[in-house]
Write a protein that holds these residues in place. Structure first.
Motif, short mmCIF file in Angstrom:
data_model
loop_
_atom_site.label_atom_id
_atom_site.label_comp_id
_atom_site.label_asym_id
_atom_site.label_seq_id
_atom_site.Cartn_x
_atom_site.Cartn_y
_atom_site.Cartn_z
N HIS A 141 13.88 10.85 6.80
CA HIS A 141 13.65 10.19 5.51
C HIS A 141 12.11 9.86 5.01
CE1 HIS A 141 14.97 7.43 2.47
NE2 HIS A 141 14.03 6.55 2.73
N HIS A 159 10.11 11.15 1.77
CA HIS A 159 9.27 10.22 0.63
C HIS A 159 8.00 10.99 0.30
CE1 HIS A 159 11.40 6.67 -0.20
NE2 HIS A 159 11.94 6.35 0.90
N SER A 171 7.24 1.64 1.87
CA SER A 171 8.92 1.63 1.67
C SER A 171 9.37 0.30 2.14
CB SER A 171 9.67 2.59 2.28
OG SER A 171 9.72 2.34 3.52
N ASP A 201 14.61 5.59 -3.08
CA ASP A 201 15.50 6.73 -2.47
C ASP A 201 16.37 7.44 -3.37
OD1 ASP A 201 14.48 5.56 -0.12
OD2 ASP A 201 16.27 4.41 0.37
ZN ZN Z 1 13.13 5.24 1.58
#
Ligand code: ZN
Ligand code: KG4
Length: 331
Positions: free
Chosen positions: A110, A114, A135, A300
């Protein structure tokens, strides 16, 4: 041409996208659960997983639009870090499609997603560069050596920046997610009114945000106990300035010490207007280029996963049916 169907379910957005060659966004579907979690003041993992299960097929169908799965070359899916039950929904959907249609499967981190969000609108940005990832769950200073090669050079020792924002917002009575609300409130406050601490940690590149968070909570509680009026805008502005000062100082210091000419921002807090302004001023003064995704690609989404999956695929990464969700997946 390589067309990726990307799936992201690590937290509270069910997101599916189709991305061509790591740059062209064909579709970008995001089903947000924020309204469901709001009344609990944060993300409830069990609710998140259930909602992902409900939304998954609808989002996939919508992302494919006129296409079919026969038009897809690669399936990319986030397998960590994040909420394990939430991640599992995306991973299982991706594995089912990959198995049924015999399409190559790529597992994506993840955080790397980003970072890859920066490539969508900035084709001129190529590794190596320095990326500040901020984040809800992570705060990393990352040396991006190549499209699939990363070195973490600094990280938070306690709270992530987004987490601190959300907790401070909650203390001020603002609803989840509080980051954007603090950002708005800070615009009308005096950033020099309250002197919250800036944890420099002996000039190293790691971060700590629990001190500034506690300091804000103590300040607010103190006002309440003494029945003094609380100027929430001043608290928001002063808190934001303390956080932005540390992030900017360390990022610029690392870049200048290592002769880095390109800096990128990534993650939900990369939307923050105070952080963008401070880093724009500091990079301009230092002769460094600054890049950040538009807000839609900071928070996201699955487009960023499609971009990261494309580069991982080119580098030969392939997952099989043993791919599993890893809540604390390292970079
Ligand atoms: Zn995220
Ligand atoms: O990257 P993200 O969507 O999810 C994670 O991977 O964690 O980041 C969400 C975080 C939340 O903490 C939210 O409050 C914060 O990003 N955020 C902001 C802003 N927009 C989102 N924080 C400060 N200012 C903003 N404008």
């Amino acid at each position: 041409m390589i067309r990726v169907l990307a799936i992201e379910t690590s937290c509270d957005e069910t997101a599916v996208a189709v991305v061509e060659n790591g740059t062209k966004v064909v579709s970008n579907v995001i089903s947000s659960q924020i309204d469901l979690h709001k009344k609990f003041g944060g993300v409830v993992p069990e609710i998140a997983s259930r909602m992902h299960t409900e939304q998954m097929n609808l989002c996939i169908r919508q992302a494919l639009d006129e296409m079919t799965l026969d038009d897809i070359d690669v399936i990319g899916v986030t397998y960590g870090p994040g909420l394990v039950g939430a991640l599992l929904v995306g991973v299982m959907a991706a594995k089912a499609i990959a198995f049924a249609k015999n399409i190559p499967l790529v597992g994506v981190n993840h955080i790397k997603g980003h970072i890859a969000a920066n490539y969508i609108e900035h084709p001129q940005l190529k590794p190596p560069f320095l990326c500040l990832v901020v984040s809800g769950g992570h705060t990393h200073l990352v040396n991006v050596k190549d499209y699939t090669e990363y070195e973490i050079v600094g990280r938070t020792k306690d709270d992530a920046v987004g987490e601190a924002y959300d907790k401070v917002a909650r203390t001020l009575g603002l609803k989840y997610p509080g980051g954007p609300k603090i950002d708005e409130l800070a615009k009308v406050g005096d950033k020099n009114s309250i002197d919250f601490p800036r944890a420099m940690l002996d000039g190293g590149y790691d971060f700590s945000f629990s001190g500034v968070k506690s300091s804000v909570l103590n300040y607010v509680n103190g006002c309440n106990m003494k029945q003094q009026p609380l100027n929430a805008a001043n608290v928001a502005a002063s808190f934001q300035q303390a956080v932005v000062d540390v992030l900017t100082y360390k990022t610029i210091n690392y870049a200048t010490a290592n002769n880095i000419k390109n800096i990128a921002l990534a993650g939900g807090v990369a939307c923050n207007s105070g952080l963008r302004q401070a880093l724009t001023a500091a990079t301009t003064a230092a002769g460094i280029n600054l890049y950040y995704p538009q807000p839609l690609y900071c928070t996201d989404n699955a487009v960023m996963i499609g971009v990261a999956a494309y580069y991982e695929y080119l580098a030969g990464s392939r997952a099989d049916m043993h791919l599993n969700a890893v809540a604390n997946l390292a970079m």
